[in-house]
Motif scaffolding. Sequence first.
Motif, mmCIF file in Angstrom:
data_model
loop_
_atom_site.group_PDB
_atom_site.id
_atom_site.type_symbol
_atom_site.label_atom_id
_atom_site.label_comp_id
_atom_site.label_asym_id
_atom_site.label_seq_id
_atom_site.Cartn_x
_atom_site.Cartn_y
_atom_site.Cartn_z
ATOM 1 N N ASP A 33 -6.491 -6.511 -6.082
ATOM 2 C CA ASP A 33 -6.551 -5.363 -6.987
ATOM 3 C C ASP A 33 -5.388 -4.402 -6.784
ATOM 4 O OD1 ASP A 33 -7.908 -3.707 -8.981
ATOM 5 O OD2 ASP A 33 -8.069 -2.326 -7.286
ATOM 6 N N ASP A 78 5.545 12.363 -18.363
ATOM 7 C CA ASP A 78 6.179 13.521 -17.759
ATOM 8 C C ASP A 78 5.145 14.530 -17.265
ATOM 9 O OD1 ASP A 78 8.721 12.659 -17.884
ATOM 10 O OD2 ASP A 78 9.317 13.818 -19.637
ATOM 11 N N GLN A 99 -3.167 10.558 -13.036
ATOM 12 C CA GLN A 99 -1.826 9.973 -13.151
ATOM 13 C C GLN A 99 -1.904 8.481 -13.475
ATOM 14 O OE1 GLN A 99 0.390 9.511 -9.425
ATOM 15 N NE2 GLN A 99 2.161 10.491 -10.362
ATOM 16 N N SER A 100 -2.777 7.815 -12.768
ATOM 17 C CA SER A 100 -2.896 6.380 -12.941
ATOM 18 C C SER A 100 -3.438 6.039 -14.326
ATOM 19 C CB SER A 100 -3.814 5.834 -11.848
ATOM 20 O OG SER A 100 -3.907 4.449 -11.908
ATOM 21 N N THR A 135 -3.001 -3.155 -9.633
ATOM 22 C CA THR A 135 -2.767 -1.730 -9.892
ATOM 23 C C THR A 135 -1.273 -1.461 -10.003
ATOM 24 O OG1 THR A 135 -4.787 -1.116 -8.725
ATOM 25 C CG2 THR A 135 -3.108 0.593 -8.951
ATOM 26 N N VAL A 175 -12.573 -5.133 -7.696
ATOM 27 C CA VAL A 175 -13.100 -4.137 -8.610
ATOM 28 C C VAL A 175 -14.350 -4.688 -9.249
ATOM 29 C CG1 VAL A 175 -12.678 -3.001 -10.822
ATOM 30 C CG2 VAL A 175 -10.845 -3.187 -9.154
ATOM 31 N N ARG A 190 4.054 13.285 -13.801
ATOM 32 C CA ARG A 190 5.040 12.931 -12.763
ATOM 33 C C ARG A 190 4.830 13.767 -11.521
ATOM 34 N NH1 ARG A 190 10.965 13.206 -13.467
ATOM 35 N NH2 ARG A 190 11.023 11.712 -11.761
ATOM 36 N N ILE A 250 2.745 1.705 -3.404
ATOM 37 C CA ILE A 250 1.955 2.229 -4.521
ATOM 38 C C ILE A 250 1.597 3.699 -4.261
ATOM 39 C CG2 ILE A 250 -0.217 2.020 -5.792
ATOM 40 C CD1 ILE A 250 -0.097 -0.980 -5.319
ATOM 41 N N ALA A 251 1.090 3.985 -3.060
ATOM 42 C CA ALA A 251 0.704 5.367 -2.761
ATOM 43 C C ALA A 251 1.903 6.303 -2.824
ATOM 44 C CB ALA A 251 0.045 5.446 -1.384
ATOM 45 N N ARG A 288 -4.848 8.261 -1.951
ATOM 46 C CA ARG A 288 -3.963 8.108 -3.103
ATOM 47 C C ARG A 288 -4.057 6.711 -3.674
ATOM 48 N NH1 ARG A 288 2.030 10.237 -2.403
ATOM 49 N NH2 ARG A 288 1.683 11.349 -0.452
ATOM 50 N N LEU A 289 -4.019 5.725 -2.776
ATOM 51 C CA LEU A 289 -4.086 4.343 -3.250
ATOM 52 C C LEU A 289 -5.424 4.091 -3.926
ATOM 53 C CD1 LEU A 289 -2.966 1.476 -3.454
ATOM 54 C CD2 LEU A 289 -3.906 1.023 -1.188
ATOM 55 N N LEU A 312 -5.446 5.740 -7.325
ATOM 56 C CA LEU A 312 -4.614 5.013 -8.288
ATOM 57 C C LEU A 312 -5.305 3.723 -8.721
ATOM 58 C CD1 LEU A 312 -1.145 5.546 -6.553
ATOM 59 C CD2 LEU A 312 -1.898 6.608 -8.692
ATOM 60 N N ARG A 313 -5.986 3.077 -7.770
ATOM 61 C CA ARG A 313 -6.710 1.852 -8.132
ATOM 62 C C ARG A 313 -7.852 2.159 -9.102
ATOM 63 N NH1 ARG A 313 -8.752 -0.907 -2.947
ATOM 64 N NH2 ARG A 313 -9.492 -2.440 -4.452
ATOM 65 N N ARG A 347 -8.094 -0.676 -17.357
ATOM 66 C CA ARG A 347 -8.258 -2.125 -17.493
ATOM 67 C C ARG A 347 -9.645 -2.458 -18.057
ATOM 68 N NH1 ARG A 347 -8.062 -4.028 -12.111
ATOM 69 N NH2 ARG A 347 -6.240 -2.695 -11.802
ATOM 70 N N HIS A 407 0.824 -1.208 0.000
ATOM 71 C CA HIS A 407 0.000 0.000 0.000
ATOM 72 C C HIS A 407 0.862 1.264 0.000
ATOM 73 C CE1 HIS A 407 -4.231 -1.610 1.153
ATOM 74 N NE2 HIS A 407 -3.585 -2.473 0.408
ATOM 75 N N ALA A 464 -6.364 2.892 -12.659
ATOM 76 C CA ALA A 464 -5.881 1.684 -13.335
ATOM 77 C C ALA A 464 -7.048 0.799 -13.738
ATOM 78 C CB ALA A 464 -4.916 0.923 -12.421
ATOM 79 N N ASP A 486 -0.135 -2.641 -13.297
ATOM 80 C CA ASP A 486 -0.607 -1.743 -14.363
ATOM 81 C C ASP A 486 0.249 -0.483 -14.432
ATOM 82 O OD1 ASP A 486 -2.635 -3.511 -14.861
ATOM 83 O OD2 ASP A 486 -4.223 -2.315 -13.933
ATOM 84 N N LEU A 487 0.742 -0.039 -13.262
ATOM 85 C CA LEU A 487 1.523 1.199 -13.220
ATOM 86 C C LEU A 487 3.003 0.957 -13.504
ATOM 87 C CD1 LEU A 487 -0.162 2.898 -10.136
ATOM 88 C CD2 LEU A 487 -0.551 3.400 -12.552
ATOM 89 N N ILE A 499 -0.547 6.627 -16.909
ATOM 90 C CA ILE A 499 0.546 5.654 -16.878
ATOM 91 C C ILE A 499 0.060 4.272 -17.314
ATOM 92 C CG2 ILE A 499 2.209 4.466 -15.392
ATOM 93 C CD1 ILE A 499 2.432 7.051 -13.782
ATOM 94 N N ALA A 500 -1.109 3.880 -16.804
ATOM 95 C CA ALA A 500 -1.630 2.553 -17.180
ATOM 96 C C ALA A 500 -1.923 2.510 -18.678
ATOM 97 C CB ALA A 500 -2.879 2.229 -16.361
ATOM 98 N N ASN A 522 1.282 2.221 -20.579
ATOM 99 C CA ASN A 522 1.851 0.874 -20.494
ATOM 100 C C ASN A 522 1.161 -0.104 -21.436
ATOM 101 O OD1 ASN A 522 3.838 1.607 -18.722
ATOM 102 N ND2 ASN A 522 2.691 0.997 -16.897
#
Lengths: 369, 369, 369, 369
Positions: free
Chosen positions: A355, B65, B25-26, A359, B335, B68, A204-205, B305-306, B309-310, B317, A201, B313, A362-363, B29-30, B33
């Motif tokens: 998940d 970038d 951000q997530s 995540t 999810v 970031r 990732i955060a 944040r987590l 981000l989840r 997905r 956790h 992503a 995925d990142l 980036i995802a 990728n």
Amino acid sequence: MTKPIKRIAVCTGGGDAPGLNAVIQSVVIAANNLGWQCYGIRDGFNGIMFPERYPEGGVYRLTRDSVRGIGHLGGTILGTTNKGNPLHFPVKMPDGTVREIDRSDEILTYFGTHEIDALVSIGGDGSLTIADALHRKGLRVVGVPKTIDNDLDKTLTTFGFDTAVGFATECLDRLHSTAESHQRVMVVEVMGRYAGWIALHAGIAGNAHAILIPEIGFDIEKVAAKIRERDAGGHLYSIVVVAEGARPKDGHRELLAPAEVGHAERLGGIGETIAHDLGKLTGKDTRVVVLGHLLRGGSPTSFDRLAALRFGAAAVRGLDAGQTGVMVSLGVNGVDYVALEEVAGHIRDVPMDCDALQTGRDLGISFGD
Amino acid sequence: MTKPIKRIAVCTGGGDAPGLNAVIQSVVIAANNLGWQCYGIRDGFNGIMFPERYPEGGVYRLTRDSVRGIGHLGGTILGTTNKGNPLHFPVKMPDGTVREIDRSDEILTYFGTHEIDALVSIGGDGSLTIADALHRKGLRVVGVPKTIDNDLDKTLTTFGFDTAVGFATECLDRLHSTAESHQRVMVVEVMGRYAGWIALHAGIAGNAHAILIPEIGFDIEKVAAKIRERDAGGHLYSIVVVAEGARPKDGHRELLAPAEVGHAERLGGIGETIAHDLGKLTGKDTRVVVLGHLLRGGSPTSFDRLAALRFGAAAVRGLDAGQTGVMVSLGVNGVDYVALEEVAGHIRDVPMDCDALQTGRDLGISFGD
Amino acid sequence: MTKPIKRIAVCTGGGDAPGLNAVIQSVVIAANNLGWQCYGIRDGFNGIMFPERYPEGGVYRLTRDSVRGIGHLGGTILGTTNKGNPLHFPVKMPDGTVREIDRSDEILTYFGTHEIDALVSIGGDGSLTIADALHRKGLRVVGVPKTIDNDLDKTLTTFGFDTAVGFATECLDRLHSTAESHQRVMVVEVMGRYAGWIALHAGIAGNAHAILIPEIGFDIEKVAAKIRERDAGGHLYSIVVVAEGARPKDGHRELLAPAEVGHAERLGGIGETIAHDLGKLTGKDTRVVVLGHLLRGGSPTSFDRLAALRFGAAAVRGLDAGQTGVMVSLGVNGVDYVALEEVAGHIRDVPMDCDALQTGRDLGISFGD
Amino acid sequence: MTKPIKRIAVCTGGGDAPGLNAVIQSVVIAANNLGWQCYGIRDGFNGIMFPERYPEGGVYRLTRDSVRGIGHLGGTILGTTNKGNPLHFPVKMPDGTVREIDRSDEILTYFGTHEIDALVSIGGDGSLTIADALHRKGLRVVGVPKTIDNDLDKTLTTFGFDTAVGFATECLDRLHSTAESHQRVMVVEVMGRYAGWIALHAGIAGNAHAILIPEIGFDIEKVAAKIRERDAGGHLYSIVVVAEGARPKDGHRELLAPAEVGHAERLGGIGETIAHDLGKLTGKDTRVVVLGHLLRGGSPTSFDRLAALRFGAAAVRGLDAGQTGVMVSLGVNGVDYVALEEVAGHIRDVPMDCDALQTGRDLGISFGD
């Protein structure tokens, strides 16, 4: 039918976790609101087993005033201990050998003599096992689970974990800027002997680039490859989060002597080994930071405070409803009471299909596999 | 079979919540990728509807970038808006009247022209309704729910709520000490028009003495009685937390003109009224603090944040798996994707049997009922 | 030669400031280390003047244990009061008029009867004037200055100010992100009736675009011009920090009724007026946030803790060296003792040539002039 | 008369400190407000000396937009380096030996070719010595002192130090609760090779029981005695803060090999040695925590942000007034410019009569002497 409760005791055992005081506060206030008196036992069960150590009382009355304002304090006002399990109490024999004896009857006797009708026992696996034994011997007991690692199987919500993850994330934030300015690899070791929840956790955060957890044996070469890949892309620094119980992939190479696994408290455990290896493999300036003890202390987050207050109130409610031999379990909204015998030894580790892990993948975070 | 995705867009709508940037951000980036390009639309859909306002582009490329380090920033780098719903866009007619037109086709055309294959729409009830309409017209859309009030029915986890509760709790901690030193009543107004989650969670974690939420019509006399009871016990100060949508019990007395209910943004809403009334009823020095905007900003907690981000992503997905017309829903570990049409208009308010509420009652907190 | 000290008392008066408890802690421990006993007076001098209000004692023994761990708590464990100056104590006469009487002899008598040899009085202008009067009547007194506004002339370092500036800056950070996302003007009112230090320091550290302080009469049109200039440059939001004592430039226009100036505690003081005017002048969505009470509470920063501990120790050291009728003054490294009679009524406001102000101007911040 | 300035450059050197970005921000904005252009040099002077490493430019334009919002970020957007002093640049000769050459002319040439008129150099002792050399060769240079250890002689105020002390204090708070719960001795190693300011300030603010600093050679037996004294009083835990440069009293005993002194960056420096010795001497469970890198990163406190902004603006003001070969020095209110040649090599260590030290002694803290 059970006798109505007039007096209860509360104790805390094992390593401390932010929120213990909020549980105690909640137990005391909720019990008071039912007209019960509440007593605190010092240092696990030491307050009962070693009265001579406590000139002012190893068991003492907890009033509303004793618990005012303690909810946001770290630690536990009752003290705690990792030693001296009353079920297997080590005693030195005349011949120099050590034998374990069962001192649980002393505890039961104490409760009987002082007319304390029930116990709220706050602790981890070890403490809950003791609680279960006391219950089987006839004491009314409700357990409150404490696991800063979030690795207990039978409850969804815990307290302490959110605070630990939050502080670890703040530390990662701090290290990002200095790692980037100096183009370093920073290896950050966090708690987690058996389960990698904190590393996962916080990693990732906190935007870590690699996360190594006990559940996934790592290949140090793959972590080095991730660092090289970042360098090639112009990102000349990397943050690697390591759970103390992380270990290399079987058969890969002998990174750690078996005895060293899990020595969280020692400076320079797995984190230092990994830093050393990554420095060699990448040629980069590599440093290690061990967060260990810093994660156990501190004021609980509001999430952990609320969770802790809910646990404490639910323990009292459970006792009031006649529950015994159970642990309070908290889901997202609801409370449940789980038999203590079902709790022991069930570690909840990070499932491979969870998940958060997905995540991370995925990142583009490396898990060393 | 759906066409493979090469380009997606992302936008944010409605009031901001800590974590929006981490979702963005997530997503970026995802998506990267997976080899996709990602574009940001400025200020809801304004970047498309009003290109003239954005000399440097109302829609612009988001690279690794560009995102970031934004994960821990409050606000949204894309901007947001509460005005100008493209489905019901207000246009002034020559005769001075205002008519609403549907400008959603402009958005679809933009996506077609620029070969953007799908949209991730991050927002609340309003934004998700727009997302649903665009989906019905043929756009591939995945929604990410945003509700700082935690009042969305179809997802267990949200982002922003934990940060808001955390900061509100910190403010309550600050007010305790000054309230106690000066023997005052402090009325603290927090967000929550329809659901009292922030007031409930922060109020319990922050040791409030009374909590007033929209779900429980309050009797101001009962709140005053709680304050008097505390005074009688020698605790000469009290903290009252009020959700902006709290209202007096039906038929009790006309505390508020109906038009005033829910005007969260105005200084001196329900909090000021209650402070005034409590001052009169108790004779105590009473002050009000309105936290409003302070709760929307700020760096997200690691929990948020987590979660953010989840969500990001999972949205990518979902698109990759062919999902459309759905919202990402997060449970504790898993999810899920819920049809957007099922989401709109379902408020999750505080149920009367919820454990947090029960905890508050066990601890003797007054809910004004 | 003065009689050696065996017992001292300590009291806190006026509005609270983060660090009061650290001063108390330091006084108690330093006094104990000299072999003195220490007593706390509750609520200014109320503990002596109104013994009937304190069934458990209006003056009570402070031991090391009573002050353990209080250094990081906000507020004051002794309580404080803004009312009931013992020198001018208001008494209702039989004819309904109010007369002020001097009750300072009661305090002296109490000290004599209970063989308390000296007093450490922690407070602002008012409290230090009382301390001076008690000193003139023969009591050994050392004062510790308390000014969260940083506006006391005779000491360089204070406690509380750094905490207040730090929290105000954090709030400005929070408001930046939400103001920018919503393209709003945010008016943030902070403490500072006579001196604008908090507004100045927090405003610069928190990247405000305009700062209005009592020392510089503002032209609201110039503030509006700054906002328009930012809009023209594509920065569609602005943050305006306002000290509660800020006032428009003489003769410009009647922005405020005289009675309204300085009513810091009332919701909707100068901040609301300015927000209203700026909304009108710029046509922008404008909101006001009043930080007032939030700045007084909270855990002191480490800077304030250290300053407070230094003040407390220096007060005890001063008494031990025979000082009386003086206030402890702290410079960057050294301690000084200033005669209390020189302290009263000297406000240190922001000088027009101070470097922080110059920095603000260099950075393009508008001061409304 | 000096040529008017049109372009300036800015660089950061040495270990990073919270506030560097705020200095850069302030330099850029203040310079812009004078109509100057501003350029950033990457990684000390590497951006000039190694252009091939920076495909996007080793020196690049800094606009208002490049520095928006960076003031609260840790690290430095320019990067920094501890290696490659251009005055003594190490070059490997064909015969394998290493010779130092002076590459400062390359820097001067760069400035000439690109018509950059002046340099703001932000750094510690080493960087300011380089700045002085460039000044002697004819470049217009103003230095900004950077010392997280607060050990620079010629300026009263610095940036970074307050943030480091604040975070170290927070860590001590966290360790108190867990140390107490587990009855441990915690040894906490902080930065401070030559001067013990961080240890002294954080140790007092964070209620440490012993503080070991380079300025006071310690007797480990006396530290152990302090811990035993606490134990005897029923306080079964202790916190010992150690500056990395702390050393045992001369002649007492050989605690450390000389080579080990001051190796701040290595895990397990003086802190680990002391922990080991205290564990042996007291028989208590003893742990060590090394804060090192955590203190360098992180968002600057508002105090440090303001100080940094003042430094940056004063540097630009100095250049505008024709200053060169000087360092900006900040007192409590005023700015001064000190000749760079006077700065080098003057360490400001903790004087034995300083008030903070006296406060520590008054409070009973052991300094090991």
